[in-house]
Write a protein that holds these residues in place. Structure first.
Motif, PDB file in Angstrom:
ATOM      1  N   SER A  67      81.048-107.938  -3.358  1.00  0.00           N
ATOM      2  CA  SER A  67      81.080-106.467  -3.730  1.00  0.00           C
ATOM      3  C   SER A  67      82.287-105.848  -4.432  1.00  0.00           C
ATOM      4  O   SER A  67      82.226-105.319  -5.364  1.00  0.00           O
ATOM      5  CB  SER A  67      80.944-105.604  -2.082  1.00  0.00           C
ATOM      6  N   HIS A  70      82.301-107.546  -8.117  1.00  0.00           N
ATOM      7  CA  HIS A  70      81.303-106.814  -9.061  1.00  0.00           C
ATOM      8  C   HIS A  70      81.994-105.448  -9.101  1.00  0.00           C
ATOM      9  O   HIS A  70      81.755-105.035 -10.319  1.00  0.00           O
ATOM     10  CB  HIS A  70      80.187-106.577  -8.035  1.00  0.00           C
ATOM     11  N   ASP A  71      82.561-104.653  -8.253  1.00  0.00           N
ATOM     12  CA  ASP A  71      82.953-103.152  -8.422  1.00  0.00           C
ATOM     13  C   ASP A  71      84.225-103.395  -9.344  1.00  0.00           C
ATOM     14  O   ASP A  71      84.362-102.468 -10.230  1.00  0.00           O
ATOM     15  CB  ASP A  71      83.477-102.658  -7.291  1.00  0.00           C
TER      16      ASP A  71
END
Length: 217
Positions: A67, A70-71
């Motif tokens: 996460s 990805h961010d």
């Protein structure tokens, strides 16, 4: 656009080489470790999860790491490309990454475990400004104090013999198979991480057919 992943055991100089590679090629250095240290420093919810893992000498949960990566990549501030440092660390993370991004090469910094121990246990961090030191190559002018702000130099929470032994075992068990996966699908460049940092950078650029640095290291 150039996109690279840099891999290597802790203490192999991934961050240093990534910064040197990015510095005059207009690449963005994306360090998962730096992102996590920021969260720890500012006591975020992510930071609390990272601190627990670091103290136990364990890797951060896959879902959280995926996460975060990805961010960070979704910011798209890497118009000319990036050097990704500290990810992926296992097969699941590698598959997650390869489904979403193509890379030009994977740079593998190879370092014996004995040299890893020597380097890692000599690392210090300024408790005030966060500046990194290594007592082998970068000693402060005043023992135990940061040259920049005068803050106390401390060992990172996870830089202990016990935690390092766990991390080395995890690295070889989880990360070695990632290199094999990349070798099947991407260009993997393996470089000896023992020489001086400038020599390592020259070797990396030779392998990647990149221009040598315009400024001295």
């Amino acid at each position: 656009m150039r996109k690279y992943v840099i891999m290597g055991v802790q203490g192999s100089g991934k961050g240093t080489q990534a910064k040197l590679l990015a510095s005059d090629l207009d690449l963005v250095h994306i360090s998962v470790g730096d992102i996590y240290r920021w969260h720890v420093q500012y006591h975020t919810k992510i930071g609390a999860q990272v601190r627990r893992a670091m103290t136990a000498g364990e890797l951060v949960d896959d879902a959280l790491t995926e996460s975060v990566v990805h961010d960070r990549l979704a910011l798209h501030d890497w118009s000319y490309g990036f050097v990704l440092d500290g990810f992926p660390r296992n097969r699941r993370q590698a598959e997650f990454f390869m489904e979403r991004y193509d890379v030009d090469a994977v740079i593998h910094l190879d370092l014996p475990d004995s040299e890893v121990r020597r380097r890692v246990l000599a690392r210090r961090l300024c408790a005030g400004c966060g500046l990194d030191y290594n007592l082998i190559e970068h000693r402060p002018a005043k023992e135990g104090r940061c040259d920049a702000c005068g803050g106390e130099l401390v060992s990172r929470e996870d830089d202990t013999e016990e935690a390092l032994a766990v991390r080395l075992a995890d690295y070889h068990r989880l990360t070695d198979p990632v290199l094999e996966l990349f070798r099947a699908k991407e260009q993997v460049v393996t470089v000896d991480a023992r020489p001086a940092k400038a020599a390592i950078q020259r070797t990396i650029r030779d392998h990647l057919n990149l221009p040598q640095r315009r400024r001295a290291t």
